[in-house]
Design a protein around this motif. Structure first.
Motif, PDB file in Angstrom:
ATOM      1  N   SER A  84       0.863  -1.177   0.000  1.00  0.00           N
ATOM      2  CA  SER A  84       0.000   0.000   0.000  1.00  0.00           C
ATOM      3  C   SER A  84       0.900   1.227   0.000  1.00  0.00           C
ATOM      4  O   SER A  84       1.646   1.452   0.949  1.00  0.00           O
ATOM      5  N   ILE A  85       0.838   1.999  -1.072  1.00  0.00           N
ATOM      6  CA  ILE A  85       1.705   3.157  -1.236  1.00  0.00           C
ATOM      7  C   ILE A  85       0.852   4.413  -1.319  1.00  0.00           C
ATOM      8  O   ILE A  85      -0.097   4.481  -2.114  1.00  0.00           O
ATOM      9  N   VAL A  86       1.168   5.397  -0.503  1.00  0.00           N
ATOM     10  CA  VAL A  86       0.463   6.680  -0.516  1.00  0.00           C
ATOM     11  C   VAL A  86       1.412   7.742  -1.046  1.00  0.00           C
ATOM     12  O   VAL A  86       2.543   7.867  -0.573  1.00  0.00           O
ATOM     13  N   LEU A  87       0.959   8.495  -2.052  1.00  0.00           N
ATOM     14  CA  LEU A  87       1.746   9.568  -2.630  1.00  0.00           C
ATOM     15  C   LEU A  87       1.081  10.911  -2.383  1.00  0.00           C
ATOM     16  O   LEU A  87      -0.153  11.022  -2.452  1.00  0.00           O
ATOM     17  N   GLN A  88       1.897  11.911  -2.113  1.00  0.00           N
ATOM     18  CA  GLN A  88       1.388  13.279  -2.041  1.00  0.00           C
ATOM     19  C   GLN A  88       1.428  13.860  -3.449  1.00  0.00           C
ATOM     20  O   GLN A  88       2.464  13.832  -4.118  1.00  0.00           O
ATOM     21  N   VAL A  89       0.293  14.371  -3.912  1.00  0.00           N
ATOM     22  CA  VAL A  89       0.187  14.863  -5.287  1.00  0.00           C
ATOM     23  C   VAL A  89      -0.239  16.319  -5.285  1.00  0.00           C
ATOM     24  O   VAL A  89      -0.733  16.847  -4.282  1.00  0.00           O
ATOM     25  N   ASP A  90      -0.062  16.981  -6.431  1.00  0.00           N
ATOM     26  CA  ASP A  90      -0.439  18.391  -6.499  1.00  0.00           C
ATOM     27  C   ASP A  90      -1.916  18.530  -6.869  1.00  0.00           C
ATOM     28  O   ASP A  90      -2.600  17.571  -7.220  1.00  0.00           O
ATOM     29  N   ALA A  91      -2.405  19.769  -6.812  1.00  0.00           N
ATOM     30  CA  ALA A  91      -3.829  20.028  -7.004  1.00  0.00           C
ATOM     31  C   ALA A  91      -4.294  19.673  -8.411  1.00  0.00           C
ATOM     32  O   ALA A  91      -5.404  19.158  -8.597  1.00  0.00           O
ATOM     33  N   SER A  92      -3.456  19.927  -9.414  1.00  0.00           N
ATOM     34  CA  SER A  92      -3.872  19.637 -10.791  1.00  0.00           C
ATOM     35  C   SER A  92      -4.064  18.142 -11.004  1.00  0.00           C
ATOM     36  O   SER A  92      -4.960  17.725 -11.734  1.00  0.00           O
ATOM     37  N   MET A  93      -3.222  17.341 -10.369  1.00  0.00           N
ATOM     38  CA  MET A  93      -3.354  15.892 -10.497  1.00  0.00           C
ATOM     39  C   MET A  93      -4.636  15.419  -9.808  1.00  0.00           C
ATOM     40  O   MET A  93      -5.361  14.571 -10.337  1.00  0.00           O
ATOM     41  N   ALA A  94      -4.929  15.968  -8.645  1.00  0.00           N
ATOM     42  CA  ALA A  94      -6.147  15.585  -7.926  1.00  0.00           C
ATOM     43  C   ALA A  94      -7.389  15.942  -8.738  1.00  0.00           C
ATOM     44  O   ALA A  94      -8.352  15.175  -8.803  1.00  0.00           O
ATOM     45  N   LYS A  95      -7.381  17.092  -9.378  1.00  0.00           N
ATOM     46  CA  LYS A  95      -8.534  17.513 -10.175  1.00  0.00           C
ATOM     47  C   LYS A  95      -8.702  16.648 -11.411  1.00  0.00           C
ATOM     48  O   LYS A  95      -9.818  16.493 -11.924  1.00  0.00           O
ATOM     49  N   PRO A 147     -11.989   9.304  -6.054  1.00  0.00           N
ATOM     50  CA  PRO A 147     -11.760  10.653  -6.568  1.00  0.00           C
ATOM     51  C   PRO A 147     -12.175  11.714  -5.557  1.00  0.00           C
ATOM     52  O   PRO A 147     -13.225  11.608  -4.923  1.00  0.00           O
ATOM     53  N   ASP A 148     -11.342  12.735  -5.422  1.00  0.00           N
ATOM     54  CA  ASP A 148     -11.614  13.856  -4.528  1.00  0.00           C
ATOM     55  C   ASP A 148     -10.760  15.024  -5.011  1.00  0.00           C
ATOM     56  O   ASP A 148      -9.548  15.027  -4.829  1.00  0.00           O
ATOM     57  N   ALA A 149     -11.389  16.002  -5.635  1.00  0.00           N
ATOM     58  CA  ALA A 149     -10.648  17.116  -6.229  1.00  0.00           C
ATOM     59  C   ALA A 149      -9.863  17.907  -5.195  1.00  0.00           C
ATOM     60  O   ALA A 149      -8.895  18.598  -5.535  1.00  0.00           O
ATOM     61  N   ALA A 150     -10.260  17.807  -3.923  1.00  0.00           N
ATOM     62  CA  ALA A 150      -9.581  18.557  -2.869  1.00  0.00           C
ATOM     63  C   ALA A 150      -8.480  17.742  -2.195  1.00  0.00           C
ATOM     64  O   ALA A 150      -7.777  18.251  -1.322  1.00  0.00           O
ATOM     65  N   ALA A 151      -8.314  16.494  -2.600  1.00  0.00           N
ATOM     66  CA  ALA A 151      -7.334  15.626  -1.938  1.00  0.00           C
ATOM     67  C   ALA A 151      -5.922  16.000  -2.352  1.00  0.00           C
ATOM     68  O   ALA A 151      -5.676  16.467  -3.466  1.00  0.00           O
ATOM     69  N   ASP A 152      -4.976  15.768  -1.456  1.00  0.00           N
ATOM     70  CA  ASP A 152      -3.568  15.966  -1.810  1.00  0.00           C
ATOM     71  C   ASP A 152      -2.783  14.666  -1.735  1.00  0.00           C
ATOM     72  O   ASP A 152      -1.563  14.662  -1.818  1.00  0.00           O
ATOM     73  N   LYS A 153      -3.510  13.551  -1.596  1.00  0.00           N
ATOM     74  CA  LYS A 153      -2.853  12.245  -1.516  1.00  0.00           C
ATOM     75  C   LYS A 153      -3.623  11.226  -2.350  1.00  0.00           C
ATOM     76  O   LYS A 153      -4.854  11.225  -2.373  1.00  0.00           O
ATOM     77  N   PHE A 154      -2.899  10.373  -3.033  1.00  0.00           N
ATOM     78  CA  PHE A 154      -3.455   9.236  -3.759  1.00  0.00           C
ATOM     79  C   PHE A 154      -2.954   7.956  -3.111  1.00  0.00           C
ATOM     80  O   PHE A 154      -1.799   7.867  -2.705  1.00  0.00           O
TER      81      PHE A 154
END
Length: 293
Positions: free
Chosen positions: A88-99, A127-134
């Motif tokens: 299980s890998i969690v990545l911090q992503v930027d806002a454009s990727m989340a959107k 999916p969650d446009a406000a999320a910063d993690k995948f």
């Protein structure tokens, strides 16, 4: 399109509709029939050649149109189950990727170096446009998948924009298909988990058939009670356990009299043998497969 995948692919999905009668459909996986969307679930590798520039930041072509590689940071990386090598890998992503992540079943390409091969990994979180993690579920092995599973928190990973169309359920609206059957084996649970957690199946009678070798090989099993509390019936199938059905298609056959073909849609993600067998059982219960999306 139809697509063949390397033998290292542990799970892949094609979204499609198979009419079981006038108003029925199966949205799921087939390796032999036409479909418009391909949603790899799990990891497989393919070349992604690029000139040596700044690590992970380069415009390149990887067979899915040109795009600009971005960078994400590993937040956590831990075994997803006791056996089987799933992480299980969690990545911090930027806002454009989340959107850009709008539909469960979409995926990203990942690589650990600018000249490395890309792995196609389905997003396991909703999916969650406000999320910063995948969240991702990756099976360790040779090549990029193994490299990803070895990364420590804080490491940088090259990532593509979110890709694919995901699970398009519009051909199977809840009014026509109030029953949804979900089928997943191994790491194929990843995009199915995203679908369950997204709420996209709200208002339907949902049953998930989830097949693994054993409880020790089962990712996200600690979430099953929450899925059931949310209204998803979960049928666990373990091929190496004594007693009970050994394979998903056998568990489905045991319950087929309760499946109303004309009001059922399905989403399948997993090995070719499973998807073909399940489709055969479902179409036999309601009619021939016809249209694909």
């Amino acid at each position: 399109m139809s697509m063949s995948v390397p033998s290292t692919c542990h799970a892949a999905a094609l979204t499609r509709r198979l009419a079981m009668s006038k108003s029925s459909s199966i949205v799921g996986s087939s390796f032999a029939t036409a479909a418009r969307a391909v949603v790899p679930a799990g990891a497989f590798t393919r070349p992604a050649r690029a000139p040596r520039r700044q690590r992970n930041q380069v415009l390149t072509s990887a067979g899915w149109n040109d795009f600009e590689w971005g960078s994400a940071k590993v937040v956590s990386n831990a075994p997803a189950c006791a056996e089987g090598g799933l992480h299980s890998i969690v990545l911090q992503v930027d806002a454009s990727m989340a959107k850009g992540y709008a539909t469960p079943g979409m995926f990203v390409q990942m690589r650990t170096a600018v000249d490395g091969k890309a792995a196609f990994i389905a997003v396991a979180s909703a999916p969650d446009a406000a999320a910063d993690k995948f969240e991702f579920l990756v099976k360790s092995g040779d090549g990029t998948a193994g490299e990803l599973c070895a990364l420590k928190a804080g490491a940088d990973v090259g990532v593509s924009p979110v890709m694919g169309k995901g699970f398009d359920l519009t051909p199977a609206p809840a009014a026509e298909c109030p029953t949804a059957l979900l089928f997943a084996t191994g790491s194929g649970i990843s995009p199915i988990r995203a679908l369950v957690k997204s709420g996209a199946l709200a208002g339907r009678d949902v049953t998930l058939y989830y097949g693994t070798r054993s409880p020790a090989h089962t990712a996200f099993k600690e979430e099953v009670p929450a899925w059931e509390a949310a209204g998803v019936k979960v049928v666990m199938v373990h091929s190496q356990e004594e007693g009970g059905a050994k394979y998903i298609q056998d568990a489905l056959k045991a319950n087929i009299e309760n499946v109303k073909g004309g009001a059922t849609c399905a989403v399948l993600v997993g090995q070719k043998g499973m998807t073909e067998a399940v489709i055969e059982v479902l179409t036999a219960a309601g009619g021939p497969k016809e249209r694909g999306i």
